[in-house]
Scaffold this motif. Structure first.
Motif, PDB file in Angstrom:
ATOM      1  N   CYS A  63       0.826  -1.208   0.000  1.00  0.00           N
ATOM      2  CA  CYS A  63       0.000   0.000   0.000  1.00  0.00           C
ATOM      3  C   CYS A  63       0.856   1.252   0.000  1.00  0.00           C
ATOM      4  CB  CYS A  63      -0.921  -0.006   1.221  1.00  0.00           C
ATOM      5  SG  CYS A  63      -2.242  -1.196   1.081  1.00  0.00           S
ATOM      6  N   GLY A 111      -5.833   0.586   3.779  1.00  0.00           N
ATOM      7  CA  GLY A 111      -4.702   0.610   2.864  1.00  0.00           C
ATOM      8  C   GLY A 111      -5.129   0.907   1.434  1.00  0.00           C
ATOM      9  N   LEU A 112      -6.258   0.338   1.043  1.00  0.00           N
ATOM     10  CA  LEU A 112      -6.763   0.588  -0.310  1.00  0.00           C
ATOM     11  C   LEU A 112      -7.162   2.050  -0.482  1.00  0.00           C
ATOM     12  CD1 LEU A 112      -7.580  -0.805  -2.962  1.00  0.00           C
ATOM     13  CD2 LEU A 112      -9.861  -0.979  -2.041  1.00  0.00           C
ATOM     14  N   ILE A 127      -4.131   4.128  -1.131  1.00  0.00           N
ATOM     15  CA  ILE A 127      -3.701   4.098  -2.532  1.00  0.00           C
ATOM     16  C   ILE A 127      -4.631   4.948  -3.393  1.00  0.00           C
ATOM     17  CG2 ILE A 127      -3.234   2.620  -4.496  1.00  0.00           C
ATOM     18  CD1 ILE A 127      -2.661   0.391  -2.706  1.00  0.00           C
TER      19      ILE A 127
END
Lengths: 98, 173
Positions: free
Chosen positions: A7, B9-10, B13
């Motif tokens: 990430c 976390g996604l 991003i």
């Protein structure tokens, strides 16, 4: 590579590519630089957690202090570009003709 | 709980992608705010709440506020959003770069290792992040002075950059 490492690694890569392929505005490049600093902060914070070394938790805080210096310098350049050329468009910075 | 951390976390991003696809700066700052809020949540879920709060205060509350009102220098009459084909093309291309990197780097799967606690292995009166940063004032006093000196120097750097009248670094008018 674990998912958490992916990430921040991909966030850093994306921001670096966004800095390389900037288009019109100077401040967009500065925002990509700030995003790189954010992903570096998260990476430097995860490292002492996984190695369980308390003294390294100082390092992201120190990095944030110096990244604030860098952001201030970048904004000073933005302000001087706007005062000279009237806008922060990157095609105004055309002294280097190559 | 594991999937919540994956979701954070996604979103991290996605925030970086929102900044990197270079829309109009108004929307880029939005992506950066999202990325920093989610980054704080991520660090909180890992346990280091002090580091997370430092990020929140200094980065989101200090630097990003300054960026938000500096964006007013970059006013477009017709700002490009994420629906424009140029920005969308950049976004799709950057996502492709991430996927190719995952394939080339042999990224296997969604296995997560155990999360270590911040109470130094059971000695709950010692917090790892608090005591680590507190070393800045005891053993790291030299670094403290160097950082303070660097910050003071930055003020003079900024002054010299924006000074005009043919004595400035950039403005030679």
């Amino acid at each position: 590579m674990s998912l958490l490492h992916l990430c921040f690694y991909s966030a850093f890569t994306l921001s670096g590519l966004g800095l390389a392929f900037h288009r019109t505005h100077f401040i967009s490049a500065l925002l990509c630089l700030e995003s790189m600093m954010l992903s570096l902060y998260v990476a430097l914070s995860i490292w002492p957690i996984q190695t369980q070394t308390p003294s390294f938790t100082l390092i992201p805080v120190l990095m944030l202090a110096f990244s604030a210096c860098e952001a201030g310098t970048g904004l000073a350049m933005l302000v001087s570009s706007t005062r000279t050329h009237g806008s922060d468009h990157l095609h105004n910075l055309n002294l280097l003709q190559c | 709980m594991t999937y919540f951390i994956f979701f954070l976390g996604l979103c991290f991003i996605l925030g970086a992608l929102a900044v990197a696809s270079n829309p109009s700066p108004y929307y880029g700052v939005l992506g950066l705010v999202l990325g920093s809020v989610v980054g704080c949540g991520w660090l909180l879920s890992l346990g280091v709440s002090f580091i997370s709060l430092v990020l929140f205060l200094v980065y989101l509350g200090g630097m990003l506020v300054v960026f938000v009102y500096s964006v007013s220098l970059a006013a477009d009459p017709f700002p490009e959003t994420w629906g424009d084909w140029r920005v969308l093309g950049y976004g799709v291309g950057l996502v492709l770069v991430v996927f190719v990197g995952m394939v080339v780097g042999n990224f296997v799967g969604v296995g997560v290792q155990g999360v270590n606690t911040v109470d130094c292995g059971g000695a709950v009166s010692i917090r790892m992040d608090f005591s680590g940063v507190a070393m800045f004032y005891s053993l790291g006093a030299g670094m403290f002075l160097v950082a303070g000196w660097g910050l003071l120097l930055t003020l003079f750097v900024v002054l010299e950059l924006v000074r005009g009248l043919s004595r400035g670094a950039i403005r030679a008018v």
